[in-house]
Write a protein that holds these residues in place. Structure first.
Motif, mmCIF file in Angstrom:
data_model
loop_
_atom_site.group_PDB
_atom_site.id
_atom_site.type_symbol
_atom_site.label_atom_id
_atom_site.label_comp_id
_atom_site.label_asym_id
_atom_site.label_seq_id
_atom_site.Cartn_x
_atom_site.Cartn_y
_atom_site.Cartn_z
ATOM 1 N N CYS A 49 10.334 -3.937 2.985
ATOM 2 C CA CYS A 49 9.673 -5.228 3.238
ATOM 3 C C CYS A 49 9.682 -6.104 1.983
ATOM 4 C CB CYS A 49 8.231 -5.013 3.700
ATOM 5 S SG CYS A 49 8.112 -4.481 5.402
ATOM 6 N N VAL A 50 9.318 -5.524 0.858
ATOM 7 C CA VAL A 50 9.295 -6.290 -0.390
ATOM 8 C C VAL A 50 10.710 -6.737 -0.770
ATOM 9 C CG1 VAL A 50 8.833 -6.151 -2.867
ATOM 10 C CG2 VAL A 50 7.155 -5.277 -1.235
ATOM 11 N N PHE A 79 3.271 -13.075 -4.881
ATOM 12 C CA PHE A 79 3.107 -11.664 -4.513
ATOM 13 C C PHE A 79 1.729 -11.156 -4.941
ATOM 14 C CE2 PHE A 79 7.769 -11.149 -4.037
ATOM 15 C CZ PHE A 79 7.776 -10.411 -2.860
ATOM 16 N N LEU A 84 11.888 -10.583 -1.217
ATOM 17 C CA LEU A 84 12.551 -11.030 -2.443
ATOM 18 C C LEU A 84 13.921 -11.622 -2.146
ATOM 19 C CD1 LEU A 84 11.720 -8.209 -5.002
ATOM 20 C CD2 LEU A 84 11.208 -10.639 -5.264
ATOM 21 N N GLU A 138 -1.374 -9.898 -2.604
ATOM 22 C CA GLU A 138 -2.007 -8.590 -2.792
ATOM 23 C C GLU A 138 -3.502 -8.743 -3.017
ATOM 24 O OE1 GLU A 138 -1.186 -4.471 -5.286
ATOM 25 O OE2 GLU A 138 -0.152 -6.314 -5.875
ATOM 26 N N VAL A 141 13.142 -4.760 -7.552
ATOM 27 C CA VAL A 141 12.382 -3.610 -7.038
ATOM 28 C C VAL A 141 12.581 -2.412 -7.958
ATOM 29 C CG1 VAL A 141 12.185 -1.950 -5.148
ATOM 30 C CG2 VAL A 141 12.345 -4.397 -4.639
ATOM 31 N N SER A 190 17.384 -8.846 -5.767
ATOM 32 C CA SER A 190 16.203 -8.291 -5.097
ATOM 33 C C SER A 190 16.145 -6.781 -5.305
ATOM 34 C CB SER A 190 16.193 -8.645 -3.607
ATOM 35 O OG SER A 190 17.303 -8.097 -2.936
ATOM 36 N N ILE A 242 4.916 0.439 -3.336
ATOM 37 C CA ILE A 242 5.391 -0.933 -3.134
ATOM 38 C C ILE A 242 5.229 -1.318 -1.676
ATOM 39 C CG2 ILE A 242 7.418 -2.430 -3.228
ATOM 40 C CD1 ILE A 242 8.412 -0.740 -5.559
ATOM 41 N N GLY A 243 4.659 -2.488 -1.455
ATOM 42 C CA GLY A 243 4.498 -2.999 -0.095
ATOM 43 C C GLY A 243 3.630 -2.115 0.774
#
Length: 195
Positions: free
Chosen positions: A153-154, A53, A158, A57, A118, A114, A143-144
């Motif tokens: 999406c994240v 991840f 996950l 990024e 988050v 997941s 996030i994302g």
């Protein structure tokens, strides 16, 4: 049948009393080693996952000429979340799915963790922001890329990234401890009575 001599029973009781602490110490040591092994496996899996991840990024930010180099995020989160996963695994939150086909506990655990990851990331960023003197609202991470779509999406990434881990764990549970490792790495399966 003859009854054992009282002196022989005392010797047997003494022998049992001296081997009992050794057995407990052996079992405790085996449990500590098992927990340490499970923690290392979880930590490495999560470190690789979070590291990917961070790498993603970094690539995206580099395209926009923004410098970013924070692998510490991956290591720190992998360490903390591995311990959280160990505790939650011991609670066995998907035990109610044990009678169902294996796909259900695998997907359940992947979904649950997941969402947990988050939520943990959001909570972590809020706490860090509060220590820096920011408000809780301004500390919520994007996030994302931000918004609900980014979070979704994240979470989906996950979810799918955790499926192999939970599949391995559930197959290992059903087939017997060490059987999958034996198949993958051609090792000998130790009988549970040996350990």
């Amino acid at each position: 049948m003859t009854e054992a001599d009282p002196g022989e029973r005392d010797v047997a009781d003494i022998a049992d009393a001296t081997t009992a602490p050794k057995d407990r110490a052996h079992k405790l040591r085996a449990r500590v080693l098992d927990e340490a092994r499970r923690f290392v496996v979880l930590f490495l899996y999560l470190w690789i996952l979070f590291g990917l991840f961070v790498l993603n990024e970094r690539i995206i930010l580099r395209e926009h000429e923004i410098s970013f180099a924070s692998q510490g995020f991956a290591v720190f989160n992998a360490f903390i979340l591995a311990k959280v996963m160990l505790v939650l695994e011991d609670l066995n939150l998907s035990r109610w799915l044990d009678r169902w086909p294996l796909i259900y506990p695998i997907l359940h655990d992947s979904f649950l963790f997941s969402i947990l990851f988050v939520a943990f990331h959001v909570l972590e960023e809020i706490i860090i922001g509060l220590f820096k003197g920011e408000s809780a609202i301004t500390s919520v991470p994007a996030i994302g890329g931000g918004g609900m779509a980014g979070v979704l999406c994240v979470a989906v990434i996950l979810f799918f990234a955790l499926i192999p881990f939970f599949a391995f764990r559930n197959f290992n549970r059903v087939l017997g401890q060490g059987r999958i490792e034996a198949l993958l790495f051609k090792t000998v399966v130790r009988d549970s009575a040996d350990s």
